[in-house]
Motif scaffolding. Structure first.
Motif, PDB file in Angstrom:
ATOM      1  N   ASN A 263     -11.412 -21.080 -10.611  1.00  0.00           N
ATOM      2  CA  ASN A 263     -11.079 -21.820 -12.046  1.00  0.00           C
ATOM      3  C   ASN A 263     -12.481 -22.179 -12.350  1.00  0.00           C
ATOM      4  OD1 ASN A 263      -9.241 -22.153 -13.749  1.00  0.00           O
ATOM      5  ND2 ASN A 263      -8.801 -24.229 -13.112  1.00  0.00           N
ATOM      6  N   ARG A 264     -13.325 -22.777 -11.512  1.00  0.00           N
ATOM      7  CA  ARG A 264     -14.786 -23.196 -12.125  1.00  0.00           C
ATOM      8  C   ARG A 264     -15.489 -22.166 -12.434  1.00  0.00           C
ATOM      9  NH1 ARG A 264     -14.168 -26.638  -7.239  1.00  0.00           N
ATOM     10  NH2 ARG A 264     -15.783 -25.163  -6.176  1.00  0.00           N
ATOM     11  N   ARG A 265     -15.443 -21.089 -11.626  1.00  0.00           N
ATOM     12  CA  ARG A 265     -16.272 -19.729 -12.059  1.00  0.00           C
ATOM     13  C   ARG A 265     -15.888 -19.296 -13.386  1.00  0.00           C
ATOM     14  NH1 ARG A 265     -15.692 -15.152  -9.275  1.00  0.00           N
ATOM     15  NH2 ARG A 265     -17.500 -14.593  -9.369  1.00  0.00           N
ATOM     16  N   PHE A 266     -14.310 -19.369 -13.706  1.00  0.00           N
ATOM     17  CA  PHE A 266     -14.038 -19.230 -15.109  1.00  0.00           C
ATOM     18  C   PHE A 266     -14.546 -20.110 -16.328  1.00  0.00           C
ATOM     19  CE2 PHE A 266     -10.722 -20.010 -18.484  1.00  0.00           C
ATOM     20  CZ  PHE A 266     -10.668 -19.059 -18.989  1.00  0.00           C
ATOM     21  N   VAL A 267     -14.471 -21.462 -15.886  1.00  0.00           N
ATOM     22  CA  VAL A 267     -15.064 -22.254 -16.742  1.00  0.00           C
ATOM     23  C   VAL A 267     -16.491 -22.101 -17.112  1.00  0.00           C
ATOM     24  CG1 VAL A 267     -15.462 -24.736 -17.276  1.00  0.00           C
ATOM     25  CG2 VAL A 267     -13.388 -23.998 -16.236  1.00  0.00           C
ATOM     26  N   GLU A 268     -17.240 -21.928 -16.195  1.00  0.00           N
ATOM     27  CA  GLU A 268     -18.643 -21.589 -16.418  1.00  0.00           C
ATOM     28  C   GLU A 268     -19.030 -20.265 -16.995  1.00  0.00           C
ATOM     29  OE1 GLU A 268     -20.058 -21.154 -12.122  1.00  0.00           O
ATOM     30  OE2 GLU A 268     -19.903 -23.409 -11.757  1.00  0.00           O
ATOM     31  N   SER A 269     -18.124 -19.361 -16.873  1.00  0.00           N
ATOM     32  CA  SER A 269     -18.162 -18.029 -17.807  1.00  0.00           C
ATOM     33  C   SER A 269     -17.827 -18.397 -19.542  1.00  0.00           C
ATOM     34  CB  SER A 269     -17.293 -16.990 -17.304  1.00  0.00           C
ATOM     35  OG  SER A 269     -15.872 -17.434 -17.459  1.00  0.00           O
ATOM     36  N   ARG A 270     -16.927 -19.437 -19.495  1.00  0.00           N
ATOM     37  CA  ARG A 270     -16.638 -19.851 -20.909  1.00  0.00           C
ATOM     38  C   ARG A 270     -17.726 -20.561 -21.479  1.00  0.00           C
ATOM     39  NH1 ARG A 270     -14.829 -17.082 -23.730  1.00  0.00           N
ATOM     40  NH2 ARG A 270     -14.035 -18.468 -25.117  1.00  0.00           N
ATOM     41  N   ARG A 271     -18.202 -21.347 -20.508  1.00  0.00           N
ATOM     42  CA  ARG A 271     -19.439 -22.207 -21.319  1.00  0.00           C
ATOM     43  C   ARG A 271     -20.440 -21.359 -22.106  1.00  0.00           C
ATOM     44  NH1 ARG A 271     -21.167 -24.705 -16.989  1.00  0.00           N
ATOM     45  NH2 ARG A 271     -20.139 -26.607 -17.102  1.00  0.00           N
ATOM     46  N   ALA A 272     -20.930 -20.378 -21.582  1.00  0.00           N
ATOM     47  CA  ALA A 272     -21.587 -19.615 -22.203  1.00  0.00           C
ATOM     48  C   ALA A 272     -21.301 -18.828 -23.389  1.00  0.00           C
ATOM     49  CB  ALA A 272     -22.014 -18.242 -21.279  1.00  0.00           C
ATOM     50  N   GLY A 273     -19.850 -18.605 -23.491  1.00  0.00           N
ATOM     51  CA  GLY A 273     -19.164 -18.052 -24.572  1.00  0.00           C
ATOM     52  C   GLY A 273     -19.173 -19.149 -25.601  1.00  0.00           C
ATOM     53  N   TYR A 274     -18.662 -20.406 -25.378  1.00  0.00           N
ATOM     54  CA  TYR A 274     -18.483 -21.261 -26.373  1.00  0.00           C
ATOM     55  C   TYR A 274     -20.062 -21.840 -26.857  1.00  0.00           C
ATOM     56  CZ  TYR A 274     -13.708 -21.983 -24.826  1.00  0.00           C
ATOM     57  OH  TYR A 274     -12.336 -21.811 -24.367  1.00  0.00           O
ATOM     58  N   ARG A 275     -21.060 -21.583 -26.064  1.00  0.00           N
ATOM     59  CA  ARG A 275     -22.309 -21.785 -26.881  1.00  0.00           C
ATOM     60  C   ARG A 275     -22.833 -20.878 -27.877  1.00  0.00           C
ATOM     61  NH1 ARG A 275     -24.993 -21.288 -22.347  1.00  0.00           N
ATOM     62  NH2 ARG A 275     -24.911 -23.425 -21.608  1.00  0.00           N
ATOM     63  N   SER A 276     -22.466 -19.505 -27.322  1.00  0.00           N
ATOM     64  CA  SER A 276     -22.704 -18.471 -28.361  1.00  0.00           C
ATOM     65  C   SER A 276     -21.734 -18.692 -29.600  1.00  0.00           C
ATOM     66  CB  SER A 276     -22.478 -17.004 -27.705  1.00  0.00           C
ATOM     67  OG  SER A 276     -23.129 -16.829 -26.486  1.00  0.00           O
ATOM     68  N   GLU A 277     -20.735 -18.968 -29.514  1.00  0.00           N
ATOM     69  CA  GLU A 277     -19.813 -19.029 -30.619  1.00  0.00           C
ATOM     70  C   GLU A 277     -20.381 -20.170 -31.589  1.00  0.00           C
ATOM     71  OE1 GLU A 277     -15.818 -19.449 -29.328  1.00  0.00           O
ATOM     72  OE2 GLU A 277     -15.937 -17.566 -28.254  1.00  0.00           O
ATOM     73  N   ALA A 278     -20.760 -21.420 -30.916  1.00  0.00           N
ATOM     74  CA  ALA A 278     -21.257 -22.588 -31.410  1.00  0.00           C
ATOM     75  C   ALA A 278     -22.399 -21.960 -32.376  1.00  0.00           C
ATOM     76  CB  ALA A 278     -21.464 -23.633 -30.719  1.00  0.00           C
TER      77      ALA A 278
END
Length: 612
Positions: A263-278
């Motif tokens: 689950n942590r690995r998934f959240v870490e992968s989403r962090r980069a996605g949300y940064r790019s989206e922002a």
């Protein structure tokens, strides 16, 4: 505590053993897809929905056209108000206002069609993709599933295909609307003031470059996120499937730690996605505001220089909002293409896997077999780097013969039986059924001749009767009951709340191990094939049920070919022939009495069991 990722996705080669690309990704993404023959296959899924797609795109043209016309009409109204008196302008305002109301109504109708039927078309195409993928997965052999995880495959059936359906639906619509709006706005604005128009459109290449750069970063993050969510699915499936083992060993904390890791690995992968989206979102907002500032300043200078009228500036400002939409849609297309092409490539990765075991072009269809089985110099290993499980095995089983396979674990008893229905293919030699190499027979007709009951029973969610009927769909209730009686299952079934109509839960969790085993035996009794293979099938039965099953089997001696794998030697002492397999191969064969008199491996195994 760190845990290693237990989820394995699809391995590299393009066969049932391996697929292209790194785990969870594809090497044919996304730009290469447009240039490859795969694109034709992508388009082929539109074929059943050509009429809906055509109407959908026509409505999209109306939606975009009306959106462009409304600012033009608003500018015209402004000009009329500025250039005419109140009395003179009222009829024209009424006519133009009525036209705008009509256009808004048409816009609403067309947009409703696009929204409803377009989404429905996408859902149907997603269902078509899922149907084809599911059908193909069912054709892949055991070797494929030996190397895959269910959670990872489930992710491809769900998340990936949803992304593809979004591209199928929104891609053509967004492209059509963006082109019509972009061309229409350019034509209108350039007719008003070409220099100001060129100033506005000068922002577009910069915005497009920024959007594509951001899109690539978002797609990379999305691909990693998709891989990670597949690992989460795999972990959940693994834990919940084995929940009884988890709880019996008080392994909840261990499983929670493993889940938390994924689950942590998934959240870490989403962090980069949300940064790019922002970055993308705020960047596009900033560009839009800069365009507005440029239009206001440039338009003000143009009005001061008498090269632009105030109504023209109003039209410019209204069209500016329309112009931003095509840019956003092009960016959305880039995002949809990245996600959808990634999902479609992952879909094709599996669809292009050639089953290692398939019908030969001239495969034979056979009727009911006599049940003669022969192994001719058979050698088999599970992989190129694996040790040989069987080496140069020769064995002949007569039609109707009752043969038992015994020996230590890991010597190839189950493997030998799995070669008969071609769950795996031999590397050397041949397995014969009634004188035919099983590789020359169609899989459907071959497997129709064979019934297998394995030690690890699998029952489907549904009723008792439905699980037994799986052996022969369409069987009557009387035939189902008769099969259950022969399997020693009728009494416990009758005692269930709804008898044969009792729901047993997923994998038969509401039944005991022995009850599940008896249902699996009843299922194969109902199938009534000429060859029966029992792999430790009676190990979970009580003595009374075991005797009932043995009695049913003995009643079939001479009528069915019976192969029984057993560790408990007392269950096979009445076999017509007992085969003793060891690491050296087929070591002994004979009746119980003959093998006991010989004093070899079988006699020692028998003695060990008696001493326990």
């Amino acid at each position: 505590m760190e845990w290693r990722d237990r989820a394995t996705d699809l391995p590299p080669p393009k066969s049932a053993a391996c697929l292209t690309g790194a785990p969870g990704r594809s090497d044919t993404l996304p730009g290469a897809l447009l240039l490859s023959p795969r694109f034709r296959r992508f388009l082929s899924y539109y074929r059943p929905y050509t009429r809906i797609l055509t109407t959908d795109l026509l409505c999209a043209v109306f939606v975009a056209g009306i959106t462009v016309l409304l600012p033009l009409l608003a500018g015209d109204l402004t000009r009329q108000v500025l250039n005419a008196g109140a009395e003179d302008v009222r009829p024209r305002l009424a006519w133009t206002g009525g036209l705008m109301v009509g256009l808004v109504a048409l816009y609403a109708l067309c947009n409703a069609y696009v929204d409803f039927h377009g989404h429905l078309m996408g859902a149907r195409m997603e269902a078509d993709l899922r149907r084809d993928l599911f059908a193909h997965l069912q054709r892949l052999n055991f070797g494929f599933y030996d190397r895959q995880r269910t959670g990872a495959l489930m992710s491809r059936l769900t998340n990936d295909l949803f992304d593809v359906s979004e591209l199928y639906h929104h891609g053509p619509e967004d492209l059509t609307i963006a082109l019509v709006k972009g061309i229409g706005v350019f034509a209108i604005l350039s007719s008003i003031d070409l220099r100001l128009t060129l100033l506005v459109f000068a922002f577009l290449p910069i915005m497009a470059a920024f959007a594509l750069y951001s899109s690539r970063r978002m797609n990379a993050a999305l691909s990693l996120s998709r891989e990670r969510v597949g690992s989460v699915n795999t972990q959940v499936e693994d834990t919940l499937s084995g929940i009884r083992v988890v709880q019996s060993f008080t392994g909840e904390a261990t499983e929670q730690a493993r889940f938390d890791h994924e689950n942590r690995r998934f959240v870490e992968s989403r962090r980069a996605g949300y940064r790019s989206e922002a970055v993308f979102s705020q960047g596009m907002t900033a560009f839009t505001q800069l365009m507005s500032v440029a239009v206001i300043v440039g338009g003000g200078l143009a009005i001061a220089g008498n090269s632009l009228r105030p109504d023209g500036l109003v039209t410019f400002l209204l069209c500016l909002g329309v112009l931003v939409d095509p840019v956003n849609r092009f960016v959305n297309i880039a995002r949809l293409y990245g996600e959808g092409a990634t999902g479609f490539a992952r879909f094709l990765e599996i669809m292009e896997v050639t089953p290692e075991i398939a019908d030969a072009p001239d495969a034979l269809e056979i009727g009911r077999a006599r049940g003669e089985i022969e192994f001719r110099d058979v050698s088999f290993r599970y992989g190129p780097e694996s040790e040989a499980v069987l080496e140069g095995l020769n064995l002949q089983i007569r039609p109707g013969e009752f043969v038992a396979l015994v020996g230590p674990s890991g010597v190839g008893k189950t493997t030998l039986c799995a070669l008969i229905p071609r769950f795996y293919d031999v590397q050397a030699g041949a397995v014969m059924l009634d004188g035919h190499d099983v590789r020359t027979l169609s899989l459907a007709s071959l497997r129709a001749q064979i019934g297998m009951v394995q030690q690890e029973v699998y029952l489907f969610a549904g009723t008792v009767a439905q699980n037994i009927e799986y052996g022969r769909p369409g069987a009557s209730r009387e035939e189902v009951v008769d099969a259950a009686k022969r399997a020693g299952a009728h009494d416990f079934i009758s005692a269930l709340p709804q008898g044969y109509d009792t729901e047993i839960g997923q994998r038969g969790v509401r039944l005991s191990g022995g009850q599940r085993q008896r249902l699996s035996i009843a299922r194969v009794f109902l199938k009534d094939p000429p060859v029966l293979i029992f792999d430790e099938a009676t190990s979970a039965l009580d003595n009374e049920s075991e005797r009932a099953v043995q009695s049913a089997l003995e009643g079939w001696i001479g009528q069915r070919t019976l192969l029984v794998i057993a560790h408990r030697l007392s269950t096979v002492r009445h076999a017509q022939r007992i085969l003793v397999l060891t690491e050296a191969g087929l070591s002994e064969q004979g009746t119980h009495e003959e093998l006991m008199a010989r004093g070899g491996v079988y006699a020692r195994l028998h003695g060990l069991q008696l001493s326990l």
